[in-house]
Design a protein around this motif. Sequence first.
Motif, PDB file in Angstrom:
ATOM      1  N   PHE A 644      33.278 -21.294 -29.384  1.00 20.38           N
ATOM      2  CA  PHE A 644      32.144 -21.625 -30.235  1.00 20.38           C
ATOM      3  C   PHE A 644      31.669 -20.332 -30.904  1.00 20.38           C
ATOM      4  CE2 PHE A 644      31.996 -25.196 -27.225  1.00 20.38           C
ATOM      5  CZ  PHE A 644      31.944 -26.260 -28.113  1.00 20.38           C
ATOM      6  N   ILE A 645      31.878 -20.213 -32.190  1.00 19.80           N
ATOM      7  CA  ILE A 645      31.517 -19.015 -32.938  1.00 19.80           C
ATOM      8  C   ILE A 645      30.554 -19.423 -34.054  1.00 19.80           C
ATOM      9  CG2 ILE A 645      32.365 -17.108 -34.371  1.00 19.80           C
ATOM     10  CD1 ILE A 645      35.050 -17.391 -32.953  1.00 19.80           C
ATOM     11  N   TYR A 646      29.493 -18.656 -34.185  1.00 21.06           N
ATOM     12  CA  TYR A 646      28.478 -18.950 -35.191  1.00 21.06           C
ATOM     13  C   TYR A 646      28.293 -17.705 -36.054  1.00 21.06           C
ATOM     14  CZ  TYR A 646      27.753 -22.585 -31.734  1.00 21.06           C
ATOM     15  OH  TYR A 646      27.950 -23.619 -30.852  1.00 21.06           O
ATOM     16  N   ALA A 647      28.111 -17.901 -37.362  1.00 16.26           N
ATOM     17  CA  ALA A 647      28.093 -16.770 -38.282  1.00 16.26           C
ATOM     18  C   ALA A 647      27.011 -16.900 -39.330  1.00 16.26           C
ATOM     19  CB  ALA A 647      29.455 -16.635 -38.966  1.00 16.26           C
ATOM     20  N   ASN A 648      26.587 -15.739 -39.859  1.00 17.03           N
ATOM     21  CA  ASN A 648      25.692 -15.694 -41.012  1.00 17.03           C
ATOM     22  C   ASN A 648      26.261 -14.667 -41.983  1.00 17.03           C
ATOM     23  OD1 ASN A 648      23.655 -15.329 -42.919  1.00 17.03           O
ATOM     24  ND2 ASN A 648      22.009 -15.568 -41.429  1.00 17.03           N
ATOM     25  N   GLY A 649      26.665 -15.123 -43.163  1.00 14.49           N
ATOM     26  CA  GLY A 649      27.261 -14.234 -44.154  1.00 14.49           C
ATOM     27  C   GLY A 649      26.356 -13.948 -45.331  1.00 14.49           C
ATOM     28  N   THR A 650      25.052 -14.219 -45.169  1.00 10.82           N
ATOM     29  CA  THR A 650      24.111 -13.942 -46.255  1.00 10.82           C
ATOM     30  C   THR A 650      23.727 -12.463 -46.245  1.00 10.82           C
ATOM     31  OG1 THR A 650      23.209 -16.186 -46.119  1.00 10.82           O
ATOM     32  CG2 THR A 650      21.864 -14.513 -47.242  1.00 10.82           C
ATOM     33  N   ARG A 651      23.853 -11.811 -47.388  1.00  6.88           N
ATOM     34  CA  ARG A 651      23.527 -10.388 -47.484  1.00  6.88           C
ATOM     35  C   ARG A 651      22.039 -10.159 -47.247  1.00  6.88           C
ATOM     36  NH1 ARG A 651      25.106  -5.883 -52.035  1.00  6.88           N
ATOM     37  NH2 ARG A 651      23.217  -4.635 -51.915  1.00  6.88           N
ATOM     38  N   VAL A 652      21.746  -9.139 -46.426  1.00  8.46           N
ATOM     39  CA  VAL A 652      20.363  -8.727 -46.194  1.00  8.46           C
ATOM     40  C   VAL A 652      20.284  -7.218 -46.434  1.00  8.46           C
ATOM     41  CG1 VAL A 652      18.458  -8.563 -44.549  1.00  8.46           C
ATOM     42  CG2 VAL A 652      20.023 -10.528 -44.463  1.00  8.46           C
ATOM     43  N   ASP A 653      19.533  -6.790 -47.467  1.00  8.14           N
ATOM     44  CA  ASP A 653      19.396  -5.373 -47.777  1.00  8.14           C
ATOM     45  C   ASP A 653      18.532  -4.682 -46.727  1.00  8.14           C
ATOM     46  OD1 ASP A 653      20.918  -5.251 -50.150  1.00  8.14           O
ATOM     47  OD2 ASP A 653      19.296  -6.213 -51.247  1.00  8.14           O
ATOM     48  N   ILE A 654      18.904  -3.445 -46.403  1.00  7.84           N
ATOM     49  CA  ILE A 654      18.193  -2.650 -45.406  1.00  7.84           C
ATOM     50  C   ILE A 654      17.400  -1.576 -46.141  1.00  7.84           C
ATOM     51  CG2 ILE A 654      18.436  -1.209 -43.344  1.00  7.84           C
ATOM     52  CD1 ILE A 654      21.292  -2.470 -43.060  1.00  7.84           C
ATOM     53  N   PRO A 655      16.089  -1.617 -46.117  1.00  8.59           N
ATOM     54  CA  PRO A 655      15.303  -0.605 -46.849  1.00  8.59           C
ATOM     55  C   PRO A 655      15.411   0.766 -46.211  1.00  8.59           C
ATOM     56  CG  PRO A 655      13.859  -2.008 -45.560  1.00  8.59           C
ATOM     57  CD  PRO A 655      15.227  -2.607 -45.444  1.00  8.59           C
ATOM     58  N   ASP A 656      15.327   1.800 -47.050  1.00  4.09           N
ATOM     59  CA  ASP A 656      15.419   3.180 -46.584  1.00  4.09           C
ATOM     60  C   ASP A 656      14.129   3.574 -45.861  1.00  4.09           C
ATOM     61  OD1 ASP A 656      16.591   5.633 -46.240  1.00  4.09           O
ATOM     62  OD2 ASP A 656      16.047   6.395 -48.217  1.00  4.09           O
ATOM     63  N   VAL A 657      14.269   3.982 -44.592  1.00  3.24           N
ATOM     64  CA  VAL A 657      13.125   4.359 -43.755  1.00  3.24           C
ATOM     65  C   VAL A 657      12.033   3.278 -43.862  1.00  3.24           C
ATOM     66  CG1 VAL A 657      11.739   6.314 -42.967  1.00  3.24           C
ATOM     67  CG2 VAL A 657      13.633   6.715 -44.519  1.00  3.24           C
ATOM     68  N   GLY A 658      12.442   2.043 -43.690  1.00  2.00           N
ATOM     69  CA  GLY A 658      11.502   0.936 -43.833  1.00  2.00           C
ATOM     70  C   GLY A 658      11.413   0.103 -42.579  1.00  2.00           C
TER      71      GLY A 658
END
Length: 756
Positions: A644-658
């Motif tokens: 059973f494998i579950y995935a999320n392929g939606t891009r999530v931006d990582i803010p700089d020092v945020g």
Amino acid sequence: MSGYHRSARRRRRAAALALTTASSLLALGVQSGPVSAAPADPGPSKIVATPRAGAAQTTLSPAARTSLIKSATAKSGDTAKELGLGSREKLVVKDVVKDADGTTHTRYERTYAGLPVLGGDLVLHRKDGRSTTSKATRATIEVTTTTPKISAARAADKALTVGKAADVKRSEVEGKPRLVVWAAGSTPVLAWDTVVEGVQDDGTPSELHVVTDAASGKVAQTYEGVHTGTGHGQYNGTVEVGSTAVGSSFQLVDGGRADQRTYDLNQGTSGTGTLFTDDNDVWGDGTQSNRQTAGVDVAYGAAATWDYYKDSFGRNGIRNDGVAAYSRAHYGNSYVNAFWQDSCFCMTYGDGAGNASPLTSLDVAAHEMSHGVTSATANLTYSGESGGLNEATSDIFAAAVEFHSDLEADVPDYLVGEKIDINGDGTPLRYMDKPSQDGASRDYWDASLGGIDVHYSSGPANHLFYLLSEGSGAKTVNGVSYDSPTYDDVPVTGIGIENAASIWYRALTTYMTSSTNYAGARDATLRAATDLFGAYSDTYLAVAAAWAGINVGDRIAVGTNLAPIDDQTSGVGQEVSLQLDAYTTNSDATLSYEATGLPDGLTLSDSGLISGVPTTTGTSDVTVTVTDSTGSAVSDTFEWRVAFIYANGTRVDIPDVGAAVESPITITGRPGNASAATEVYVNIVHTYRGDLTVDLVGPDGTVYSLLNRSGGSADNVNQTFTVNASAQPVDGTWKLRVRDVAAIDVGYIQQWRITP
């Protein structure tokens, strides 16, 4: 490690049935290849073959070459569109070569919004209206802005700091930093290219390129621009040298070779010095004390190198443009090296320790001048694996020039620098049959090769060339004893140095690019062998065998071949598509496929595609068998796990020092708790992974640390973590939580998966 070295459980195979493959001269990861259907014993004799005439490069006059370049330049806009380049990209023609059968190979540099793209070079191969390309990068060339955050002055300061750390003495920035797009990394970035000039530890001039990310100020790459490496010569004996009469005297100006000139620097370190001149056209006396003696060796080395490339490949000078380089002897005091510089298009030689042993032997000259040929063609970046290939290319053609010249005073061999005795103990600088004999070079490829000095990472390619030329095992060539091993202890049959050099030259000039690594060089030489001798000819198979001999890819057997299949993990209810990579060397034969042990819900098509949707969890051993229509067959066994494998392929931006960001996965309909060996696969694109903390958050809020600023300056996170999440219910929302805790670098979560 190649597929031949996997565990016995995974590597079960059915038996195959075949019923009918500037760098100074001194030094101060590969995919598995195909599983083969019974590698053949190559036997003791060399393979003799004649290159296909149509694949030979034609000798172009300067006017003809210029015409081809002008034509390609005029069409560069249409070519860019044909290749699908972006509207801000343009192609700049560097060179065009033409084969006897009419095939053209046009080498391009690239610009983006008017900025040079370093690592964006490509070669377009065109014949009869059809074309293919060899590219330094497959990445889309695009940056978010062409306005740098870091000023040129700051980049220059950073470069000076790097130069001093690299022991470049009297370092200073040459000109102004150049704004470029750096495309040789994982993601193209806007960057400053700064050249730091100075002097290396041994007295060699330095032209250190420091490529600095224009957004972060971090160093993306550094590489050195200085490549170090009738008369009576000290090493070449009595030889003919080209000279020109001027009044009642003679000058070392070779009119037969575009006026190649030889100068005496008189122990200076700049300028050209004094042109060697003589009153009777008899140069030197074979002793070091006579200054002309070094000039004889230098002039002969330049002439022999020119002749080799012209006689063997129709190449008209180092750049193939009919223009001569010049040479400078007697550089500095007690300078123990020699070097090539693109900036002056010249060769320079020191006189050795105590000015008593000039580094002017034939192989040194050919080595250094061949750096110029590499620069004019593939321009292999002088760092990492491509830097090792750059160095090896010069050693390869140094040996080839020696064999072509066939001097009595310098008997051809597979040793480098044996005449100059730089170590003072009669030993050469490098050994091509077993490079590790020098105490530092590598014999075989491994994943750490790109992190060592390029003079030592050249070892496996030198070893490959010896194996390809002469074969493995103990033998004597021109009175020199060799005993060359192979990585897998399987013998290799040689094809002769002329054919081996022809394959390497065509690969270098036609298929390699600035970023070519060892795996890419294997591919390039196999393509070259196909052009010259035919796919799956004995010579072609010998090339693959020689690469396997240094742990790059596998041998190719006559008959059916199947690329190794990695263990598979799939999710219940998730679509599967796995194409088997198989082929046969038997002409016109067709392939058929069968498989046993496939998970429920999966099938194998007639074209070798495994597809479907798994329906049941579990692990099975799958055996795939491929058979060609002559009866030649090969099998491979691998493990297939369904979970059973579950995935999320939606891009999530990582803010700089945020603030931390989260990517959720919600699971329903799974009673019970998660496994004590829950797997979490994380794929984050980020240019400095040491900035990141990465956590798994369970449904009840428990936090499991996956990554806490580890990995330093390496790019990206692409790995699977194992977590004891047995206290967590499977049902609920799991989150991947990522935070960037240091300034400058940014990135994003590309995808993640969990197998609870």
